[in-house]
Design a protein around this motif. Sequence first.
Motif, PDB file in Angstrom:
ATOM      1  N   ALA A  95       1.978  -7.322  12.231  1.00  0.00           N
ATOM      2  CA  ALA A  95       0.984  -7.940  11.341  1.00  0.00           C
ATOM      3  C   ALA A  95      -0.147  -8.585  12.126  1.00  0.00           C
ATOM      4  CB  ALA A  95       1.662  -8.982  10.452  1.00  0.00           C
ATOM      5  N   ARG A  96       0.083  -8.959  13.387  1.00  0.00           N
ATOM      6  CA  ARG A  96      -0.965  -9.619  14.169  1.00  0.00           C
ATOM      7  C   ARG A  96      -2.062  -8.641  14.591  1.00  0.00           C
ATOM      8  NH1 ARG A  96       3.160  -8.500  17.610  1.00  0.00           N
ATOM      9  NH2 ARG A  96       2.611  -7.553  19.622  1.00  0.00           N
ATOM     10  N   LEU A  97      -1.765  -7.327  14.518  1.00  0.00           N
ATOM     11  CA  LEU A  97      -2.734  -6.324  14.947  1.00  0.00           C
ATOM     12  C   LEU A  97      -3.338  -5.542  13.786  1.00  0.00           C
ATOM     13  CD1 LEU A  97      -0.873  -4.865  18.075  1.00  0.00           C
ATOM     14  CD2 LEU A  97      -2.655  -6.622  18.018  1.00  0.00           C
ATOM     15  N   VAL A  98      -2.779  -5.712  12.600  1.00  0.00           N
ATOM     16  CA  VAL A  98      -3.246  -4.973  11.413  1.00  0.00           C
ATOM     17  C   VAL A  98      -3.583  -5.986  10.332  1.00  0.00           C
ATOM     18  CG1 VAL A  98      -2.662  -3.228   9.687  1.00  0.00           C
ATOM     19  CG2 VAL A  98      -1.790  -3.004  12.018  1.00  0.00           C
ATOM     20  N   SER A  99      -4.691  -5.792   9.659  1.00  0.00           N
ATOM     21  CA  SER A  99      -5.117  -6.747   8.637  1.00  0.00           C
ATOM     22  C   SER A  99      -4.149  -6.761   7.461  1.00  0.00           C
ATOM     23  CB  SER A  99      -6.528  -6.398   8.143  1.00  0.00           C
ATOM     24  OG  SER A  99      -6.552  -5.104   7.565  1.00  0.00           O
ATOM     25  N   SER A 100      -4.091  -7.921   6.784  1.00  0.00           N
ATOM     26  CA  SER A 100      -3.143  -8.087   5.683  1.00  0.00           C
ATOM     27  C   SER A 100      -3.422  -7.137   4.527  1.00  0.00           C
ATOM     28  CB  SER A 100      -3.186  -9.531   5.181  1.00  0.00           C
ATOM     29  OG  SER A 100      -4.481  -9.857   4.701  1.00  0.00           O
ATOM     30  N   GLY A 101      -4.666  -6.677   4.398  1.00  0.00           N
ATOM     31  CA  GLY A 101      -4.997  -5.757   3.315  1.00  0.00           C
ATOM     32  C   GLY A 101      -4.211  -4.461   3.388  1.00  0.00           C
ATOM     33  N   PHE A 102      -3.887  -4.002   4.590  1.00  0.00           N
ATOM     34  CA  PHE A 102      -3.109  -2.778   4.723  1.00  0.00           C
ATOM     35  C   PHE A 102      -1.750  -2.927   4.052  1.00  0.00           C
ATOM     36  CE2 PHE A 102       0.195  -0.485   7.090  1.00  0.00           C
ATOM     37  CZ  PHE A 102      -0.236   0.821   6.918  1.00  0.00           C
ATOM     38  N   PHE A 103      -1.079  -4.040   4.306  1.00  0.00           N
ATOM     39  CA  PHE A 103       0.245  -4.266   3.722  1.00  0.00           C
ATOM     40  C   PHE A 103       0.139  -4.485   2.217  1.00  0.00           C
ATOM     41  CE2 PHE A 103       0.363  -5.685   8.139  1.00  0.00           C
ATOM     42  CZ  PHE A 103       1.455  -4.974   8.618  1.00  0.00           C
ATOM     43  N   ARG A 104      -0.890  -5.213   1.783  1.00  0.00           N
ATOM     44  CA  ARG A 104      -1.039  -5.485   0.347  1.00  0.00           C
ATOM     45  C   ARG A 104      -1.267  -4.197  -0.440  1.00  0.00           C
ATOM     46  NH1 ARG A 104      -5.378  -7.966   0.652  1.00  0.00           N
ATOM     47  NH2 ARG A 104      -6.822  -6.469  -0.267  1.00  0.00           N
ATOM     48  N   VAL A 105      -2.208  -3.388   0.025  1.00  0.00           N
ATOM     49  CA  VAL A 105      -2.560  -2.168  -0.709  1.00  0.00           C
ATOM     50  C   VAL A 105      -1.386  -1.206  -0.764  1.00  0.00           C
ATOM     51  CG1 VAL A 105      -4.007  -0.093  -0.620  1.00  0.00           C
ATOM     52  CG2 VAL A 105      -5.031  -2.348  -0.279  1.00  0.00           C
ATOM     53  N   HIS A 106      -0.663  -1.077   0.328  1.00  0.00           N
ATOM     54  CA  HIS A 106       0.396  -0.067   0.353  1.00  0.00           C
ATOM     55  C   HIS A 106       1.712  -0.568  -0.249  1.00  0.00           C
ATOM     56  CE1 HIS A 106      -2.569   1.522   3.295  1.00  0.00           C
ATOM     57  NE2 HIS A 106      -2.373   2.574   2.512  1.00  0.00           N
ATOM     58  N   LEU A 107       1.808  -1.863  -0.482  1.00  0.00           N
ATOM     59  CA  LEU A 107       2.890  -2.343  -1.343  1.00  0.00           C
ATOM     60  C   LEU A 107       2.652  -1.903  -2.785  1.00  0.00           C
ATOM     61  CD1 LEU A 107       3.643  -5.850   0.144  1.00  0.00           C
ATOM     62  CD2 LEU A 107       5.354  -4.108  -0.393  1.00  0.00           C
ATOM     63  N   TRP A 108       1.390  -1.778  -3.171  1.00  0.00           N
ATOM     64  CA  TRP A 108       1.097  -1.208  -4.492  1.00  0.00           C
ATOM     65  C   TRP A 108       1.563   0.249  -4.562  1.00  0.00           C
ATOM     66  CZ3 TRP A 108      -4.631  -3.248  -4.459  1.00  0.00           C
ATOM     67  CH2 TRP A 108      -4.627  -4.615  -4.696  1.00  0.00           C
ATOM     68  N   VAL A 109       1.407   0.968  -3.456  1.00  0.00           N
ATOM     69  CA  VAL A 109       1.900   2.345  -3.414  1.00  0.00           C
ATOM     70  C   VAL A 109       3.416   2.368  -3.618  1.00  0.00           C
ATOM     71  CG1 VAL A 109       2.179   4.394  -1.963  1.00  0.00           C
ATOM     72  CG2 VAL A 109       0.014   3.135  -1.936  1.00  0.00           C
ATOM     73  N   LEU A 110       4.121   1.461  -2.927  1.00  0.00           N
ATOM     74  CA  LEU A 110       5.573   1.378  -3.096  1.00  0.00           C
ATOM     75  C   LEU A 110       5.938   1.002  -4.529  1.00  0.00           C
ATOM     76  CD1 LEU A 110       6.646  -0.409   0.221  1.00  0.00           C
ATOM     77  CD2 LEU A 110       6.898   2.003  -0.375  1.00  0.00           C
ATOM     78  N   MET A 111       5.157   0.105  -5.122  1.00  0.00           N
ATOM     79  CA  MET A 111       5.416  -0.270  -6.513  1.00  0.00           C
ATOM     80  C   MET A 111       5.288   0.940  -7.432  1.00  0.00           C
ATOM     81  SD  MET A 111       3.615  -3.253  -8.835  1.00  0.00           S
ATOM     82  CE  MET A 111       2.010  -2.443  -8.880  1.00  0.00           C
ATOM     83  N   GLY A 112       4.289   1.784  -7.183  1.00  0.00           N
ATOM     84  CA  GLY A 112       4.132   2.988  -7.995  1.00  0.00           C
ATOM     85  C   GLY A 112       5.289   3.951  -7.819  1.00  0.00           C
ATOM     86  N   LEU A 113       5.736   4.145  -6.578  1.00  0.00           N
ATOM     87  CA  LEU A 113       6.855   5.054  -6.325  1.00  0.00           C
ATOM     88  C   LEU A 113       8.125   4.589  -7.029  1.00  0.00           C
ATOM     89  CD1 LEU A 113       6.388   5.732  -2.484  1.00  0.00           C
ATOM     90  CD2 LEU A 113       5.930   7.332  -4.357  1.00  0.00           C
ATOM     91  N   GLN A 114       8.403   3.287  -6.935  1.00  0.00           N
ATOM     92  CA  GLN A 114       9.636   2.782  -7.532  1.00  0.00           C
ATOM     93  C   GLN A 114       9.542   2.648  -9.046  1.00  0.00           C
ATOM     94  OE1 GLN A 114      12.730   2.164  -5.373  1.00  0.00           O
ATOM     95  NE2 GLN A 114      11.269   3.788  -4.947  1.00  0.00           N
ATOM     96  N   THR A 115       8.337   2.424  -9.562  1.00  0.00           N
ATOM     97  CA  THR A 115       8.165   2.437 -11.014  1.00  0.00           C
ATOM     98  C   THR A 115       8.427   3.830 -11.571  1.00  0.00           C
ATOM     99  OG1 THR A 115       6.533   0.644 -10.911  1.00  0.00           O
ATOM    100  CG2 THR A 115       6.552   2.008 -12.892  1.00  0.00           C
ATOM    101  N   LEU A 116       7.922   4.861 -10.882  1.00  0.00           N
ATOM    102  CA  LEU A 116       8.175   6.233 -11.308  1.00  0.00           C
ATOM    103  C   LEU A 116       9.663   6.543 -11.257  1.00  0.00           C
ATOM    104  CD1 LEU A 116       7.273   9.030 -12.164  1.00  0.00           C
ATOM    105  CD2 LEU A 116       6.762   9.546  -9.757  1.00  0.00           C
ATOM    106  N   ALA A 117      10.348   6.105 -10.176  1.00  0.00           N
ATOM    107  CA  ALA A 117      11.792   6.332 -10.077  1.00  0.00           C
ATOM    108  C   ALA A 117      12.528   5.664 -11.234  1.00  0.00           C
ATOM    109  CB  ALA A 117      12.314   5.803  -8.741  1.00  0.00           C
TER     110      ALA A 117
END
Length: 274
Positions: free
Chosen positions: A26-48
Amino acid sequence: MLAKLLVEFLFRLAFGIALAMALTPARLVSSGFFRVHLWVLMGLQTLAALVLSGAGGISIGRDAGAAAAAPVVAGLDLPLWLAVLAAAGSYVGAVIWMYEWPRAGKAAIGLVGACAWMGSVLSAWPQAAGMGRLVLTIADQATAGLLLGSVTTAMLLGHWYLNAPTMKLDPLKRLVKLVGLSVALRGAVCLAGWGLAWHAAQTPWPPGSSVSLLLSLRALAGIVGVGLLAGLTWQTLKVPNTQSATGILYAGVILAMLGELTGQILSAQATYPM
């Protein structure tokens, strides 16, 4: 059967992405990367969760034609509630990363990954299996998720360099190394499964048969092809050229998904994971 394969694939993919995100510093990658792609995970698990809630006849287990009891504890359909919990955890995690709390954010990612991991194992749980087959099934889920997640997350991180072009290349290089490791582990598990499936088959697979053709596609696309593209991506990052590396990783994602979906189709009719 199609619903079962889809749910298993979604759990594998979500587990792998969450694991790769947890390993990304996390110290080398901005927090937006984790935030946005947690939405991707939310979509995958919602579909499941939607597929599980609408497909009451899903047969859990690899035995073709065997009626498998769904994993139910205290009246709860475990895969369904694991998917719901993972989706909820992804939403909470995205909110946490919005406030840039990396430790709590990584904990949320870990929760999502754990739920998806348990869901993938339950979705492929073998019926009337010995310890060896059970261990191979668990290893199959772990390495499949690691391969899918590492190459997908590497591709997503490559895109993130468009938003943060001054970001160091170390996180992307780490993920490409993880892709190479996952290819090696996946290849070892698949070789074991193929050997055991061949030994257990009453009729060997002759050259040109549908099984041998699908197995060739599965090996060449999902393992050899991904490994070659990971090596090519590594060489491209030495230039460095993140856009070209991301394009190569796009192809790697396609090959990995093609290989894993083919493997799932083969495994659904086989005694051992393939």
